[in-house]
Design an enzyme around this catalytic site. Sequence first.
Site, PDB file in Angstrom:
ATOM      1  N   ARG A  38       0.845  -1.210   0.000  1.00 54.20           N
ATOM      2  CA  ARG A  38       0.000   0.000   0.000  1.00 54.20           C
ATOM      3  C   ARG A  38       0.880   1.260   0.000  1.00 54.20           C
ATOM      4  O   ARG A  38       0.622   2.208  -0.740  1.00 54.20           O
ATOM      5  CB  ARG A  38      -0.893  -0.018   1.237  1.00 54.20           C
ATOM      6  CG  ARG A  38      -1.706   1.245   1.389  1.00 54.20           C
ATOM      7  CD  ARG A  38      -2.143   1.441   2.817  1.00 54.20           C
ATOM      8  NE  ARG A  38      -2.763   2.730   2.998  1.00 54.20           N
ATOM      9  CZ  ARG A  38      -3.039   3.261   4.171  1.00 54.20           C
ATOM     10  NH1 ARG A  38      -2.783   2.606   5.277  1.00 54.20           N
ATOM     11  NH2 ARG A  38      -3.594   4.437   4.259  1.00 54.20           N
ATOM     12  N   ASP A  90     -19.972 -25.649   1.235  1.00 53.04           N
ATOM     13  CA  ASP A  90     -19.424 -26.437   2.338  1.00 53.04           C
ATOM     14  C   ASP A  90     -18.175 -25.762   2.908  1.00 53.04           C
ATOM     15  O   ASP A  90     -17.614 -24.834   2.316  1.00 53.04           O
ATOM     16  CB  ASP A  90     -19.125 -27.878   1.895  1.00 53.04           C
ATOM     17  CG  ASP A  90     -18.250 -27.916   0.661  1.00 53.04           C
ATOM     18  OD1 ASP A  90     -17.303 -27.112   0.606  1.00 53.04           O
ATOM     19  OD2 ASP A  90     -18.516 -28.717  -0.253  1.00 53.04           O
ATOM     20  N   ASP A 123     -20.300   2.499   7.286  1.00 51.96           N
ATOM     21  CA  ASP A 123     -20.884   3.195   8.423  1.00 51.96           C
ATOM     22  C   ASP A 123     -21.148   4.636   7.992  1.00 51.96           C
ATOM     23  O   ASP A 123     -20.208   5.385   7.763  1.00 51.96           O
ATOM     24  CB  ASP A 123     -19.860   3.129   9.568  1.00 51.96           C
ATOM     25  CG  ASP A 123     -20.379   3.759  10.819  1.00 51.96           C
ATOM     26  OD1 ASP A 123     -21.595   3.682  11.053  1.00 51.96           O
ATOM     27  OD2 ASP A 123     -19.570   4.332  11.579  1.00 51.96           O
ATOM     28  N   HIS A 169     -24.698 -22.269   4.182  1.00 49.82           N
ATOM     29  CA  HIS A 169     -24.284 -23.670   4.305  1.00 49.82           C
ATOM     30  C   HIS A 169     -25.225 -24.634   3.570  1.00 49.82           C
ATOM     31  O   HIS A 169     -24.958 -25.820   3.484  1.00 49.82           O
ATOM     32  CB  HIS A 169     -24.201 -24.046   5.797  1.00 49.82           C
ATOM     33  CG  HIS A 169     -23.201 -25.124   6.093  1.00 49.82           C
ATOM     34  ND1 HIS A 169     -22.418 -25.703   5.124  1.00 49.82           N
ATOM     35  CD2 HIS A 169     -22.840 -25.739   7.258  1.00 49.82           C
ATOM     36  CE1 HIS A 169     -21.632 -26.624   5.659  1.00 49.82           C
ATOM     37  NE2 HIS A 169     -21.874 -26.667   6.963  1.00 49.82           N
ATOM     38  N   GLN A 223     -17.693   6.650  -0.383  1.00 48.47           N
ATOM     39  CA  GLN A 223     -17.496   7.157   0.987  1.00 48.47           C
ATOM     40  C   GLN A 223     -17.964   8.603   1.099  1.00 48.47           C
ATOM     41  O   GLN A 223     -18.604   8.982   2.072  1.00 48.47           O
ATOM     42  CB  GLN A 223     -16.027   7.060   1.392  1.00 48.47           C
ATOM     43  CG  GLN A 223     -15.656   5.688   1.910  1.00 48.47           C
ATOM     44  CD  GLN A 223     -14.198   5.598   2.287  1.00 48.47           C
ATOM     45  OE1 GLN A 223     -13.337   5.679   1.436  1.00 48.47           O
ATOM     46  NE2 GLN A 223     -13.921   5.450   3.556  1.00 48.47           N
ATOM     47  N   ILE A 283      -6.370  -4.716  12.533  1.00 46.85           N
ATOM     48  CA  ILE A 283      -4.970  -5.111  12.283  1.00 46.85           C
ATOM     49  C   ILE A 283      -4.215  -4.869  13.590  1.00 46.85           C
ATOM     50  O   ILE A 283      -4.284  -3.783  14.166  1.00 46.85           O
ATOM     51  CB  ILE A 283      -4.330  -4.234  11.172  1.00 46.85           C
ATOM     52  CG1 ILE A 283      -5.180  -4.259   9.898  1.00 46.85           C
ATOM     53  CG2 ILE A 283      -2.896  -4.661  10.902  1.00 46.85           C
ATOM     54  CD1 ILE A 283      -4.907  -3.101   8.950  1.00 46.85           C
ATOM     55  N   GLY A 317     -11.269  -7.825  10.771  1.00 49.59           N
ATOM     56  CA  GLY A 317     -11.121  -7.272  12.118  1.00 49.59           C
ATOM     57  C   GLY A 317      -9.948  -6.309  12.186  1.00 49.59           C
ATOM     58  O   GLY A 317      -9.388  -5.906  11.158  1.00 49.59           O
ATOM     59  N   SER A 349     -16.845  -6.582   4.859  1.00 51.26           N
ATOM     60  CA  SER A 349     -17.149  -5.634   5.932  1.00 51.26           C
ATOM     61  C   SER A 349     -15.880  -5.408   6.755  1.00 51.26           C
ATOM     62  O   SER A 349     -15.363  -6.341   7.356  1.00 51.26           O
ATOM     63  CB  SER A 349     -18.256  -6.239   6.811  1.00 51.26           C
ATOM     64  OG  SER A 349     -18.419  -5.485   7.973  1.00 51.26           O
ATOM     65  N   ASN A 350     -15.356  -4.191   6.706  1.00 52.91           N
ATOM     66  CA  ASN A 350     -14.134  -3.894   7.468  1.00 52.91           C
ATOM     67  C   ASN A 350     -14.511  -3.138   8.739  1.00 52.91           C
ATOM     68  O   ASN A 350     -14.645  -1.933   8.750  1.00 52.91           O
ATOM     69  CB  ASN A 350     -13.181  -3.055   6.609  1.00 52.91           C
ATOM     70  CG  ASN A 350     -11.862  -2.793   7.310  1.00 52.91           C
ATOM     71  OD1 ASN A 350     -11.658  -3.215   8.452  1.00 52.91           O
ATOM     72  ND2 ASN A 350     -10.961  -2.109   6.640  1.00 52.91           N
TER      73      ASN A 350
HETATM   74  N1  CAO Z   1      -7.702  -2.376  11.265  1.00 47.62           N
HETATM   75  C1  CAO Z   1      -7.074  -1.283  11.700  1.00 47.62           C
HETATM   76  N2  CAO Z   1      -7.031  -0.140  10.991  1.00 47.62           N
HETATM   77  C2  CAO Z   1      -7.663  -0.109   9.788  1.00 47.62           C
HETATM   78  C3  CAO Z   1      -8.324  -1.216   9.276  1.00 47.62           C
HETATM   79  C4  CAO Z   1      -8.344  -2.407  10.071  1.00 47.62           C
HETATM   80  N3  CAO Z   1      -8.952  -3.496   9.667  1.00 47.62           N
HETATM   81  N4  CAO Z   1      -8.840  -0.903   8.080  1.00 47.62           N
HETATM   82  C5  CAO Z   1      -8.499   0.352   7.831  1.00 47.62           C
HETATM   83  N5  CAO Z   1      -7.796   0.854   8.857  1.00 47.62           N
HETATM   84  C6  CAO Z   1      -7.258   2.190   9.024  1.00 47.62           C
HETATM   85  C7  CAO Z   1      -6.751   2.730   7.727  1.00 47.62           C
HETATM   86  O1  CAO Z   1      -5.402   2.338   7.548  1.00 47.62           O
HETATM   87  C8  CAO Z   1      -6.910   4.225   7.911  1.00 47.62           C
HETATM   88  O2  CAO Z   1      -5.846   4.822   8.601  1.00 47.62           O
HETATM   89  P1  CAO Z   1      -4.584   5.474   7.816  1.00 47.62           P
HETATM   90  O3  CAO Z   1      -5.132   6.289   6.709  1.00 47.62           O
HETATM   91  O4  CAO Z   1      -3.890   6.222   8.876  1.00 47.62           O
HETATM   92  O5  CAO Z   1      -3.787   4.335   7.307  1.00 47.62           O
HETATM   93  C9  CAO Z   1      -8.105   4.343   8.829  1.00 47.62           C
HETATM   94  O6  CAO Z   1      -8.333   3.054   9.379  1.00 47.62           O
HETATM   95  C10 CAO Z   1      -9.362   4.808   8.131  1.00 47.62           C
HETATM   96  O7  CAO Z   1      -9.529   4.087   6.962  1.00 47.62           O
HETATM   97  P2  CAO Z   1     -10.345   4.706   5.737  1.00 47.62           P
HETATM   98  O8  CAO Z   1     -11.216   5.815   6.161  1.00 47.62           O
HETATM   99  O9  CAO Z   1      -9.390   4.992   4.647  1.00 47.62           O
HETATM  100  O10 CAO Z   1     -11.340   3.566   5.369  1.00 47.62           O
HETATM  101  P3  CAO Z   1     -11.146   2.252   4.542  1.00 47.62           P
HETATM  102  O11 CAO Z   1     -11.044   2.538   3.085  1.00 47.62           O
HETATM  103  O12 CAO Z   1     -10.099   1.405   5.123  1.00 47.62           O
HETATM  104  O13 CAO Z   1     -12.597   1.613   4.811  1.00 47.62           O
HETATM  105  C11 CAO Z   1     -15.017   1.646   4.938  1.00 47.62           C
HETATM  106  C12 CAO Z   1     -13.758   2.165   4.234  1.00 47.62           C
HETATM  107  C13 CAO Z   1     -16.206   2.099   4.124  1.00 47.62           C
HETATM  108  C14 CAO Z   1     -14.983   0.131   4.976  1.00 47.62           C
HETATM  109  C15 CAO Z   1     -15.082   2.181   6.368  1.00 47.62           C
HETATM  110  O14 CAO Z   1     -15.035   3.586   6.336  1.00 47.62           O
HETATM  111  C16 CAO Z   1     -16.316   1.757   7.141  1.00 47.62           C
HETATM  112  O15 CAO Z   1     -17.382   2.349   7.034  1.00 47.62           O
HETATM  113  N6  CAO Z   1     -16.170   0.721   7.980  1.00 47.62           N
HETATM  114  C17 CAO Z   1     -17.260   0.229   8.858  1.00 47.62           C
HETATM  115  C18 CAO Z   1     -17.833  -1.020   8.266  1.00 47.62           C
HETATM  116  C19 CAO Z   1     -18.990  -1.550   9.100  1.00 47.62           C
HETATM  117  O16 CAO Z   1     -19.810  -0.805   9.591  1.00 47.62           O
HETATM  118  N7  CAO Z   1     -19.021  -2.885   9.261  1.00 47.62           N
HETATM  119  C20 CAO Z   1     -20.033  -3.530  10.058  1.00 47.62           C
HETATM  120  C21 CAO Z   1     -21.119  -4.011   9.179  1.00 47.62           C
HETATM  121  S1  CAO Z   1     -22.275  -4.991  10.021  1.00 47.62           S
HETATM  122  O17 CAO Z   1     -23.022  -3.981  10.981  1.00 47.62           O
END
Ligand code: CAO
Length: 421
Positions: A212, A395, A279, A391, A308, A356, A354, A329-330
């Site tokens: 990255r 599988d 979110d 499921h 976003q 990092i 989850g 989903s992140n």
């Molecule tokens: N663990 C730790 N840090 C993380 C991470 C992870 N898994 N994923 C991303 N980050 C960090 C990024 O590195 C970034 O920090 P830096 O720019 O300093 O490196 C920071 O978090 C913010 O990331 P971002 O705004 O650039 O977002 P992204 O592109 O990584 O993710 C999105 C976009 C849409 C997935 C996220 O904004 C979001 O809404 N996540 C929530 C998802 C959610 O609600 N899931 C539950 C669904 S079920 O209810």
Amino acid sequence: MTTQIKRFFDDYSRHFRMNGGSIKSIKYGVSLKRNIRNDRKGDHVSEFDKICEVQSDKASVEITSRYTGIVKELFYKIGDMAKVGSKIVDIETENINETIDSTVGNVSDGKLYMLAAPAVRRIVREHNIDIKSIKGTGKDGRVTKEDVLNHVADLKIADIQKPYVSQYPVEDKIVPLTNIQKSMFKIMTKSLQIPHFGYSDEYSFDNVISFRDMIGQSNNQFSIKKISYMPILIKSFSVALQQFPILNASIIEKENDDGDSNVIKIRYRSAHNVGIAMDTPGGLLVPNIKNVQTKSIFEISEDLQRLQEAGKKNLISPTDLKDGTITLSNIGIIGGIFLSPVVVCSELCIAAIGKIQRLPRFEIIKDKITGEIKEQVVAKNIVPISFSADHRVIDGVTIAKFSQRWKNLLENPALLSAELR
Ligand code: CAO
């Protein structure tokens, strides 16, 4: 005295257009929810009287009259869909030309005085707002009536879009579900009829972090502010998916071609429309990035950035929400290690990422001098990944193999690059 017809909703739509608020996103319109005053033709209406409430799929806003006058025409009934920008009422008013002189402020005593006409200041007082919080768009930064009313509309939208947690009642009361909650309720209730298979693993993220950094520094022709991990995760997910098309498929549960047959089928889909749980100020939305299999990491970044930005303003379009084929989903941005994500019924698989974490892990190394193979503990960036799959048709071995494939691509970005077309 002259009279003029004020086209009320023209002004209303201008409010939201200028504010970029949620109403604008409802391209098809808003429905008239409640006629607060029950105005009829010939009724007298005063400025700031609440005249109706409009409901979009995400927000409900009370509209006040901007004019004092007589209702000349009503263009919609309660429950009608009013197209944004169309008028809902004509009000006949006396033509009052506002004087915009007076109370010209100065900054000589170190304080900022806003330029505004007395009539405008009156409106500001009535709404109990600090005039300094309003950005004037008139001559020399003068705050106009339009600015005040736009600001009031902004405050109303901000109030509607309060963060999710703050919507919980702080006192004993019963409230209806928000529109997003209603939709979650419906989709999740249906989804939980699906027997879920769960699988989790942890991937080393060290090489993704350097990958990255490297592509983030490269000059590219795209309008990307920054490359986050998501586009790399999304692209590698899609590359891995090529060998596991079943995970991108969906089930057709009922096919009533002759009226009573009930045939289950699987629909394979060539497009990888990867849904991204997002979110937003209004709550959870899952727009998807279409045709990821044909896109580069930069193009995916661009799409994600657009979604976003739209998400922040509650402006994600129905097209972006439609036709997803698989979901990522992140949640790690906020926290959490392993998850149990829920598969939506139009898909067969979802993966959740989850947090990092830098954690100690064993590594096998070869001593450079003695050639001896030994184990040592090293710090690694570890990302936990959780899958849920339907499921009934998928599988555990399929998910485990898919996960291994994705892991391999992420832990070896050179391999990922080699596989890109
Ligand atoms: N663990 C730790 N840090 C993380 C991470 C992870 N898994 N994923 C991303 N980050 C960090 C990024 O590195 C970034 O920090 P830096 O720019 O300093 O490196 C920071 O978090 C913010 O990331 P971002 O705004 O650039 O977002 P992204 O592109 O990584 O993710 C999105 C976009 C849409 C997935 C996220 O904004 C979001 O809404 N996540 C929530 C998802 C959610 O609600 N899931 C539950 C669904 S079920 O209810």
